[in-house]
Design a protein around this motif. Structure first.
Motif, short mmCIF file in Angstrom:
data_model
loop_
_atom_site.label_atom_id
_atom_site.label_comp_id
_atom_site.label_asym_id
_atom_site.label_seq_id
_atom_site.Cartn_x
_atom_site.Cartn_y
_atom_site.Cartn_z
N GLY A 24 19.80 75.42 -12.49
CA GLY A 24 19.97 74.71 -13.77
C GLY A 24 19.11 73.47 -13.82
O GLY A 24 19.46 72.47 -14.45
N THR A 39 16.48 72.49 -15.24
CA THR A 39 15.93 71.92 -16.48
C THR A 39 17.04 71.51 -17.44
O THR A 39 16.78 71.11 -18.57
N GLY A 40 18.29 71.63 -17.00
CA GLY A 40 19.43 71.32 -17.86
C GLY A 40 19.87 69.86 -17.77
O GLY A 40 19.21 69.04 -17.11
N ARG A 41 20.98 69.58 -18.40
CA ARG A 41 21.45 68.19 -18.51
C ARG A 41 21.78 67.57 -17.15
O ARG A 41 21.40 66.45 -16.86
N THR A 42 22.51 68.31 -16.31
CA THR A 42 22.81 67.73 -15.00
C THR A 42 21.67 67.95 -14.02
O THR A 42 21.31 67.06 -13.26
N ARG A 80 15.56 80.11 -15.50
CA ARG A 80 15.10 81.49 -15.66
C ARG A 80 13.59 81.55 -15.91
O ARG A 80 12.98 82.59 -15.71
N PHE A 120 14.81 81.78 -11.43
CA PHE A 120 16.12 82.02 -10.81
C PHE A 120 17.09 82.39 -11.92
O PHE A 120 17.19 81.68 -12.93
N ASP A 121 17.79 83.50 -11.72
CA ASP A 121 18.74 83.95 -12.74
C ASP A 121 20.05 84.31 -12.04
O ASP A 121 20.06 85.19 -11.17
N TRP A 122 21.13 83.64 -12.42
CA TRP A 122 22.44 83.96 -11.83
C TRP A 122 22.77 85.44 -12.02
O TRP A 122 23.49 86.03 -11.21
N CYS A 164 24.62 74.83 -10.28
CA CYS A 164 25.02 74.58 -11.66
C CYS A 164 24.99 75.92 -12.38
O CYS A 164 23.92 76.37 -12.79
N TYR A 165 26.16 76.55 -12.45
CA TYR A 165 26.22 77.88 -13.08
C TYR A 165 26.15 77.72 -14.59
O TYR A 165 26.74 76.81 -15.18
N ASP A 208 29.01 78.82 -18.07
CA ASP A 208 30.16 78.01 -17.66
C ASP A 208 30.86 78.67 -16.48
O ASP A 208 31.18 79.86 -16.51
N LEU A 209 31.12 77.85 -15.46
CA LEU A 209 31.73 78.33 -14.22
C LEU A 209 33.11 78.94 -14.43
O LEU A 209 33.56 79.76 -13.63
N LEU A 256 28.80 72.16 -9.02
CA LEU A 256 29.26 71.47 -10.22
C LEU A 256 30.41 72.29 -10.81
O LEU A 256 30.25 73.48 -11.09
N PHE A 292 31.82 65.95 -20.32
CA PHE A 292 30.67 65.05 -20.25
C PHE A 292 30.58 64.19 -21.52
O PHE A 292 30.68 64.71 -22.65
N ASN A 334 27.98 65.37 -24.11
CA ASN A 334 28.20 66.46 -25.07
C ASN A 334 27.97 65.96 -26.50
O ASN A 334 27.64 66.73 -27.40
N1 LIG Z 1 29.90 70.24 -20.77
C1 LIG Z 1 30.90 69.71 -20.08
O1 LIG Z 1 31.60 68.81 -20.57
C2 LIG Z 1 31.19 70.20 -18.67
C3 LIG Z 1 32.20 69.59 -17.93
C4 LIG Z 1 32.43 70.01 -16.62
C5 LIG Z 1 31.63 71.01 -16.05
N2 LIG Z 1 30.66 71.59 -16.81
C6 LIG Z 1 29.82 72.63 -16.18
O2 LIG Z 1 28.47 72.29 -16.34
C7 LIG Z 1 27.68 73.48 -16.20
C8 LIG Z 1 26.55 73.38 -17.19
O3 LIG Z 1 25.73 72.33 -16.74
P1 LIG Z 1 24.64 71.62 -17.65
O4 LIG Z 1 25.33 71.01 -18.83
O5 LIG Z 1 23.79 70.78 -16.77
O6 LIG Z 1 23.80 72.89 -18.13
P2 LIG Z 1 22.78 72.96 -19.33
O7 LIG Z 1 22.29 71.61 -19.73
O8 LIG Z 1 23.38 73.88 -20.36
O9 LIG Z 1 21.54 73.69 -18.67
C9 LIG Z 1 21.61 74.98 -18.22
C10 LIG Z 1 20.53 75.17 -17.17
O10 LIG Z 1 20.71 76.43 -16.54
C11 LIG Z 1 19.60 77.30 -16.85
N3 LIG Z 1 20.18 78.61 -17.09
C12 LIG Z 1 20.76 79.08 -18.20
N4 LIG Z 1 21.19 80.35 -18.00
C13 LIG Z 1 20.86 80.66 -16.71
C14 LIG Z 1 21.02 81.83 -15.91
N5 LIG Z 1 21.61 82.95 -16.37
N6 LIG Z 1 20.58 81.78 -14.64
C15 LIG Z 1 19.98 80.68 -14.14
N7 LIG Z 1 19.79 79.55 -14.85
C16 LIG Z 1 20.23 79.56 -16.13
C17 LIG Z 1 18.90 76.67 -18.05
O11 LIG Z 1 17.53 76.95 -18.09
P3 LIG Z 1 16.98 78.36 -18.69
O12 LIG Z 1 17.74 78.60 -19.97
O13 LIG Z 1 15.52 78.11 -18.88
O14 LIG Z 1 17.25 79.41 -17.66
C18 LIG Z 1 19.12 75.18 -17.74
O15 LIG Z 1 18.23 74.73 -16.76
C19 LIG Z 1 28.62 74.65 -16.43
O16 LIG Z 1 28.81 75.34 -15.21
C20 LIG Z 1 29.93 74.00 -16.83
O17 LIG Z 1 31.04 74.70 -16.32
C21 LIG Z 1 30.40 71.21 -18.08
#
Ligand SMILES: NC(=O)c1ccc[n+]([C@@H]2O[C@H](COP(=O)([O-])OP(=O)(O)OC[C@H]3O[C@@H](n4cnc5c(N)ncnc54)[C@H](OP(=O)(O)O)[C@@H]3O)[C@@H](O)[C@H]2O)c1
Length: 271
Positions: free
Chosen positions: A10, A12-15, A33, A39-41, A60-61, A64-65, A92, A122, A125
Motif C-alpha cells: 500500500g 502509494t496510499g495514505r498510510t 498494483r 504487488f497484489d494481495w 497495509c491490506y 479493508d482488513l 496496520l 483516521f 478520512n
Molecule cells: N480509514 C480508516 O479510518 C481506517 C482505520 C483503521 C484501519 N484502516 C485500515 O487501513 C487500510 C487502508 O490503508 P490506507 O488508508 O493507507 O490505504 P489507501 O490510502 O486506500 O491506499 C491503498 C494502497 O493499497 C494499494 N492497493 C489497493 N488495492 C490493492 C491490492 N489488491 N493489492 C495490493 N495493493 C493494493 C493502492 O495502490 P494501487 O491501487 O495502485 O494498487 C494504495 O497504495 C485498510 O486495511 C483499513 O482496514 C483504515
C-alpha cells in the motif's frame, strides 16, 4: 541485494507513503498494483518478488482488513514472508473489528517479532478519503448517530509504524492508537467549520441513504457498500475510549482533531 530492505505494501496510499517517507534511510521497497515491483494481495504470484531480500514489511491490506475472507490471504502471505526470511512485520489494523482481529492473531502467532498497529478512524478520512467531498459540500452525512470516535492522525500512526519497523522495541505487541479525545461527528463538523471558516453540518443518515449519496458523489458502489458495513460494524460506541499509546511511545501528545483540521486547512486540503 541488501538485507535491510523494508517492503511497504500500500506504498502509494495514505498510510504507506507516510511510512515510506519515515523509513527512507532503510531502503523502502514501495509497492502497489502498479509500479516497478507490482504487488497484489489478490495475486500470490506477485508476492515473492516483493518480499525477496526484505528484512521487514509494513502490511497495509486494501481495501479493508476487516472484510470477510481476508484472514485466509493474510495467513498465506505471512507464511510466505516467514519462508523468505522476512521476520519483522508491522500490520496496520482497525479497532473493534472482528475480521481485523482474526488477521492480527494470525500475524502474531506466525511471527513473534510482529507488531500490530491497531487504529481508530483516521482524521484524514475528512481530507484525503471519502469524506473530503462532503466537507467541501458543507454537509457530512454518515450513518453514525451521536457516537463518539477518537479520530487518530495518520502522521502519528506512521511515526509509530516506522518505529516498530526499524527497532525491536515493539515485537509481539499490539499498539492501540487513538487521538487524544473522542468527539461526535457534530463536533468534528464544527471543528472543520472553524478551521475552514465555512459552515459544515452533520446529518446522521441510514446506511442505504449513505451508499446512494456516496455513489452519486463518485465513490465506487463496492467501496460505498463496504464503508456502510464498517459504519454499522464498529461505530456503535465500542471504540469510544481513548488510549495513551501514542504519548507513551513517542513521548509527545497525540495530535488533536482541531490541530489536524487547522493544519490540513492551512495546507490547502479543502481549497
Ligand atoms: N480509514 C480508516 O479510518 C481506517 C482505520 C483503521 C484501519 N484502516 C485500515 O487501513 C487500510 C487502508 O490503508 P490506507 O488508508 O493507507 O490505504 P489507501 O490510502 O486506500 O491506499 C491503498 C494502497 O493499497 C494499494 N492497493 C489497493 N488495492 C490493492 C491490492 N489488491 N493489492 C495490493 N495493493 C493494493 C493502492 O495502490 P494501487 O491501487 O495502485 O494498487 C494504495 O497504495 C485498510 O486495511 C483499513 O482496514 C483504515
Amino acid at each position: 541485494m541488501t538485507t535491510s530492505t523494508i517492503l511497504i505494501t500500500g506504498g502509494t496510499g495514505r498510510t504507506g507513503r507516510r511510512v515510506a517517507d519515515r523509513v527512507a534511510g532503510h531502503n523502502p521497497r514501495i509497492t502497489s498494483r502498479s509500479g516497478p515491483t507490482p504487488f497484489d494481495w489478490d495475486d500470490p504470484d506477485t508476492w515473492d518478488a516483493a518480499l525477496d531480500g526484505c528484512s521487514a514489511a509494513y502490511l497495509c491490506y486494501s481495501p479493508d482488513l476487516a472484510l470477510p475472507g481476508v484472514d485466509d490471504i493474510i495467513k498465506r502471505f505471512v507464511s510466505r514472508a516467514g519462508a523468505l526470511g522476512v521476520d519483522r512485520l508491522v500490520l496496520l489494523s482497525g479497532r473493534g473489528e472482528d475480521g481485523a482481529r482474526a488477521c492480527e492473531d494470525i500475524v502474531l502467532a506466525a511471527t513473534p517479532t510482529a507488531t500490530v498497529v491497531r487504529c481508530s478512524w483516521f482524521q484524514e478520512n475528512f481530507s484525503e478519503h471519502f469524506l473530503r467531498g462532503s466537507v467541501l459540500a458543507g454537509r457530512i452525512a454518515v450513518p453514525a448517530g451521536d457516537v463518539r470516535e477518537p479520530f487518530v492522525s495518520l502522521d502519528d500512526v506512521a511515526d509509530i509504524a516506522a518505529l516498530a519497523l526499524t527497532s525491536g522495541g515493539y515485537d509481539g505487541q499490539v499498539l492501540e492508537l487513538t487521538g487524544p479525545q473522542s468527539i461526535t461527528f457534530t463536533e468534528a463538523a464544527d471543528q472543520l467549520s472553524r478551521a475552514i471558516d465555512r459552515p459544515i453540518s452533520y446529518e446522521s443518515v441510514d446506511g442505504e441513504t449513505f451508499v446512494l449519496e456516496q455513489v452519486a458523489a463518485g465513490v465506487h458502489p463496492d467501496e460505498a457498500g463496504a464503508l456502510a458495513w464498517l459504519f454499522d460494524e464498529v461505530l456503535d460506541g465500542r471504540n469510544v475510549a481513548t488510549t495513551s499509546t501514542i504519548e507513551q511511545v513517542l513521548g509527545r501528545p497525540a495530535r488533536s482533531f482541531a490541530d489536524y483540521a487547522r493544519s490540513a486547512a492551512a495546507a490547502g486540503a479543502w481549497s
